[in-house]
Design an enzyme around this catalytic site. Sequence first.
Site, PDB file in Angstrom:
ATOM      1  N   ILE A 270     -32.525  71.547 101.531  1.00  0.00           N
ATOM      2  CA  ILE A 270     -33.212  70.329 101.965  1.00  0.00           C
ATOM      3  C   ILE A 270     -32.339  69.560 102.945  1.00  0.00           C
ATOM      4  O   ILE A 270     -32.784  69.128 103.983  1.00  0.00           O
ATOM      5  CB  ILE A 270     -33.567  69.436 100.764  1.00  0.00           C
ATOM      6  CG1 ILE A 270     -34.393  70.227  99.752  1.00  0.00           C
ATOM      7  CG2 ILE A 270     -34.360  68.224 101.243  1.00  0.00           C
ATOM      8  CD1 ILE A 270     -34.851  69.415  98.579  1.00  0.00           C
ATOM      9  N   GLY A 271     -31.085  69.403 102.611  1.00  0.00           N
ATOM     10  CA  GLY A 271     -30.252  68.513 103.421  1.00  0.00           C
ATOM     11  C   GLY A 271     -29.109  69.215 104.134  1.00  0.00           C
ATOM     12  O   GLY A 271     -28.110  68.589 104.459  1.00  0.00           O
ATOM     13  N   GLY A 272     -29.260  70.521 104.371  1.00  0.00           N
ATOM     14  CA  GLY A 272     -28.189  71.220 105.087  1.00  0.00           C
ATOM     15  C   GLY A 272     -27.285  72.038 104.180  1.00  0.00           C
ATOM     16  O   GLY A 272     -26.117  72.259 104.493  1.00  0.00           O
TER      17      GLY A 272
ATOM     18  N   SER B 240     -28.300  65.898  93.333  1.00  0.00           N
ATOM     19  CA  SER B 240     -27.170  65.996  94.290  1.00  0.00           C
ATOM     20  C   SER B 240     -26.233  67.131  93.907  1.00  0.00           C
ATOM     21  O   SER B 240     -25.026  67.033  94.035  1.00  0.00           O
ATOM     22  CB  SER B 240     -26.381  64.668  94.335  1.00  0.00           C
ATOM     23  OG  SER B 240     -27.216  63.585  94.643  1.00  0.00           O
TER      24      SER B 240
ATOM     25  N   THR C 278     -24.492  71.366  96.843  1.00  0.00           N
ATOM     26  CA  THR C 278     -23.212  71.595  97.519  1.00  0.00           C
ATOM     27  C   THR C 278     -22.081  71.686  96.497  1.00  0.00           C
ATOM     28  O   THR C 278     -21.142  72.460  96.651  1.00  0.00           O
ATOM     29  CB  THR C 278     -22.938  70.482  98.548  1.00  0.00           C
ATOM     30  OG1 THR C 278     -23.986  70.527  99.509  1.00  0.00           O
ATOM     31  CG2 THR C 278     -21.605  70.666  99.248  1.00  0.00           C
TER      32      THR C 278
ATOM     33  N   VAL D   2     -23.701  63.860  97.091  1.00  0.00           N
ATOM     34  CA  VAL D   2     -23.767  62.693  97.967  1.00  0.00           C
ATOM     35  C   VAL D   2     -25.200  62.217  98.231  1.00  0.00           C
ATOM     36  O   VAL D   2     -25.405  61.147  98.783  1.00  0.00           O
ATOM     37  CB  VAL D   2     -23.096  62.970  99.331  1.00  0.00           C
ATOM     38  CG1 VAL D   2     -21.633  63.292  99.141  1.00  0.00           C
ATOM     39  CG2 VAL D   2     -23.815  64.089 100.094  1.00  0.00           C
TER      40      VAL D   2
ATOM     41  N   GLU E 174     -27.951  61.241  96.486  1.00  0.00           N
ATOM     42  CA  GLU E 174     -28.795  60.273  95.783  1.00  0.00           C
ATOM     43  C   GLU E 174     -28.264  58.848  95.784  1.00  0.00           C
ATOM     44  O   GLU E 174     -29.015  57.900  95.972  1.00  0.00           O
ATOM     45  CB  GLU E 174     -29.004  60.754  94.334  1.00  0.00           C
ATOM     46  CG  GLU E 174     -29.919  61.960  94.266  1.00  0.00           C
ATOM     47  CD  GLU E 174     -29.971  62.564  92.878  1.00  0.00           C
ATOM     48  OE1 GLU E 174     -28.941  63.114  92.448  1.00  0.00           O
ATOM     49  OE2 GLU E 174     -31.019  62.478  92.230  1.00  0.00           O
TER      50      GLU E 174
END
Lengths: 753, 290
Positions: free
Chosen positions: A485-487, A526, A529, A711, A713
Amino acid sequence: MTTIDRPTYRIVGTRPIRPDGVEKVTGKAQYGADVRLPNLIQGRILRSPHAHARILSIDTSEAEKTPGVFAVLTHKDFPVAEDKIEELGESAVNLKELSDNILASDKVLYKGHAVAAVAAINGHVAEEALKKIRVEYEVLPPVLDVRDAMREDAPLLSETRFTKSMSGQASDKPSNIAAITRFQGGNVEEAFAAADHIVEREFTTKMVHQGYIEPQNSTASWNSDGTLTIWTSTQGAFVVRAQVAEVLRLPVSKIRVIPMEIGGGFGGKIPIYLDPVATLLSKKAGRPVKLVMNRTEVFMATGPTSGSSIKLKMAEKDGIITAVQAEMAYEAGAYPGSPVGAGAMTMLSPYNIENFVIDAYDVVVNKPKVSAYRAPGAPVSAFATETAIDELAKAAGMDPLEFRLKNSAHEGTRMVTGVPFPRIGHEECVRAALESPHYQSPIEGPNRGRGVASGFWFNAGLQSSVSVAVNVDGTVNLIEGSTDIGGTRASLAMQLAETLGIPYDDVKPIVADTDSVGHNDVTGGSRTTFASGLAVVEAAKDIQAQMISRASKLLNAPEGELRYEDGAVVSSDGSKRIPFAEIAAAQGRTGGPIYGNASLMARGVGGAYATHIVDVEVDPDTGKVTVLRYTAVQDVGTAIHPSYVEGQIQGGVAQGIGWALNEEYYYNEDGTLANASFLDYRMPTTLDVPAIDTVLVEVPNPGHPYGVRGVGEVPIVPPLAAVANAVAEATGHRFTDLPISPRRVVEELHGLA
Amino acid sequence: MENFDYLAPRSLTEAYAALGSGRTSLMLAGGTDVIVQLREGRKQCDQLIDLKHIPELMSYGFAADGTLEIGAAVPLAQLYEDPEVRRRQPALCDAATIIGGTAIQSRATLGGNLCNASPAADSSPALIALGALLVIGSDRGTGEVPVEAFFAGPGRSSLQPGEILLQVRIPALGAREGAYYHRFIPRNEMDIAVASAGVRIGLDESDRIVSARVALGAVAATPLFVPSAAEALIGQPATRETFEKAGAAAAAAATPITDMRGSAAQRKHLVSVLTVRALERALERIREAR
């Protein structure tokens, strides 16, 4: 901006291009709506026009006779579901309720609740057929507000629901209060009695939606051998598989879920809505069936997060917060399961507060069942806490950040659950905020104000699996199962490249389907990663060990005299060295393919803290709040890819600004959601949000080899209170109800309400 | 969405003939409202008549007396991109530049915005304030109606079956006349007016107001022409105090509702604020033009 020293890495901390970037910017990436299959037909869903009603009968005979219609579905086609709780990572769900939410059985509990479905040759025919389904309802009065629903005489959503508490059943009569939870420590009465200052406030917030751009979608193909393939947009393919298996009573081994690219989730794409419907329509029709929600359906019938009502009392003595008493009630929507517990457990986490009593109520109302939304439950409880703290700081004559620093939690401070914190970075965040150019500069001009607030989110660990295949050309394929979703393709590939000592461009990550990789929990909490990153590092170590073994053959050296270093295997005396690519090229003659694996339940989660600063200007004539400047300070552990960390922070802030100022589910009295479109559900546009400065504080998480903390949320936790505190400074009026919309401001400032 | 026929007449004669066929018709001048309404099932028709291929409806220009004559299907972007239109009718451009985004404005039209008859439409108060007339045609001939007489209720215009809105005629502004239109929206883009105000004022040599028109949007069942606000202005000096009296008169005339876009009390309050601000900016335009 990095404020704390950490080890020097080769790749971690750089900003390479994301592996999925080209496909996404050139429009080639495949989303759920892009799925095309031979003989594919289209599904549509009939939804309840009532917010609360008993279903007396459903007659589908005319719809079935419509030419071009292949299948019609009602809840009768579903297996009877058990009252059983399924854990979904960031949330849990009762399977009976999940099943009833997907297609209503005896009652509809919100306007837009799915009642029946049709699959037809095209969408137009399916829509015509929907109009021919006759549903007889006994309409019941709806209850829409959390406090109304808690009243003894409120209409009951279920006659068989009793209040549960930690000690068991807490009500002898049916109730809309599904659960009460208490968190308690110290002696509140004594602390209040001895206080210098006490603040007592009531706060309310409305339901808000995540507002992901891509609507829910699902395409299912039932095969004649009893196997099933689902293409869908989800935060976790394995969690879709598990839910579909439970709802439809199928073995997970019969189901293959292919995750498509995702156009945003923020927690909203963890529960399932369409997949079992597409599946059973496909089974009946003998063809693959595709369902795609429109925007109105997304707003009316997927999970927003809770509206809330919080009564908060907080005391201060000599600059120390001495006591907190809170009664918080969150709307769960149609079925229990609001994030009120998480709200209660996070609201005091930035601070060291000895005496507290928090009562948390989970309450059902005739609105859609909530789902997770970015730090679920925490933003609204932080709104209450951080507003009260602002007032106490003023009463104590202290700077609001100095006051927060003086009361800050640190390693060893106990959470309200009694669990002590490991190494955390709240103090570092507040210090960085105090020293920031933003806070150091004055705010000038009429109708302007500055606000600050802090926030906390736990972050999650959960299960991850990855595989790494080494190619003969010295590159590697990273096979993972975490929705990107975020990379996270980039952030995982970077950790693999760093650990293997190979170039980032030599790692090719792929998000695999449920038949092609070990189990992975959702991309949520979160965690990706961090937790999938742990698995990547473990798999890389597996590869390193295999590389040493192969190098031993190639170098004629005992394994014990070899070590893996900087993308090569070297002998301990440094005389022999063979690079990764050479070992990779020789793998066929040194023992076959080199393939690493790791599967784990991630431990060592590092919680995340943020402290935000915002300047606003209020137009006293129109009530419009303009955000002039915003700085978000966050302890990110170690920023693997700083651009994506900054992007997460800026995205969370933008959503938080929307929540603070304009976003709300606006219901008419009959339970109609009146603003079920992006026109009237007012998320901020690019013109409504200033450039957001970020300060990345790096307090490495000892539970991860590179110090990663989640990181994604925590950046949505402080903005509601930060904006409210800034508006209070600008106007002299304390707004305790969200959103602080122009309507609310102008009515308050001009005494119109 | 049910099936319907799409017609693209090349002349008014063809369009009138199609309208007289006895089938349920909807007209498409830009389509930015009607296509959405058809898709969402809020409107149905047997045939959709696209007006964008009729030359008279696709042209605009200034007549000899300075009247700006705009075909009903002329895209808004074409108007506001014309420097002469911007110079001579800035208040029209105030509205034309905020109806939807750039992509919408390349399709959307004054005719469509007026016939959609939303009480919150941006063009209506601006055109009422400017004293615009609408040319209505049918196979029986043509006639004119002031914009303020064009609306019958939310989503309903006074157009009769067989009639087409052909042209919008905006009289020229005099040397000492100025006009302004603006709205209040909670965001800075992508929004519908919570309330709006359009004004036109004319001054004499001593800056006394000699003519005035005030119109409001989103505060009644139709766009609202407010003669009482004009009465509060005419004969008075162009001062803040005068403007506030007009604002109060406008607020008194407004009959707003409470809905998801705003409350009745908020809208009444905004009417006064917006009217005063619009008058101040119209005055600035007169002074800038000197």
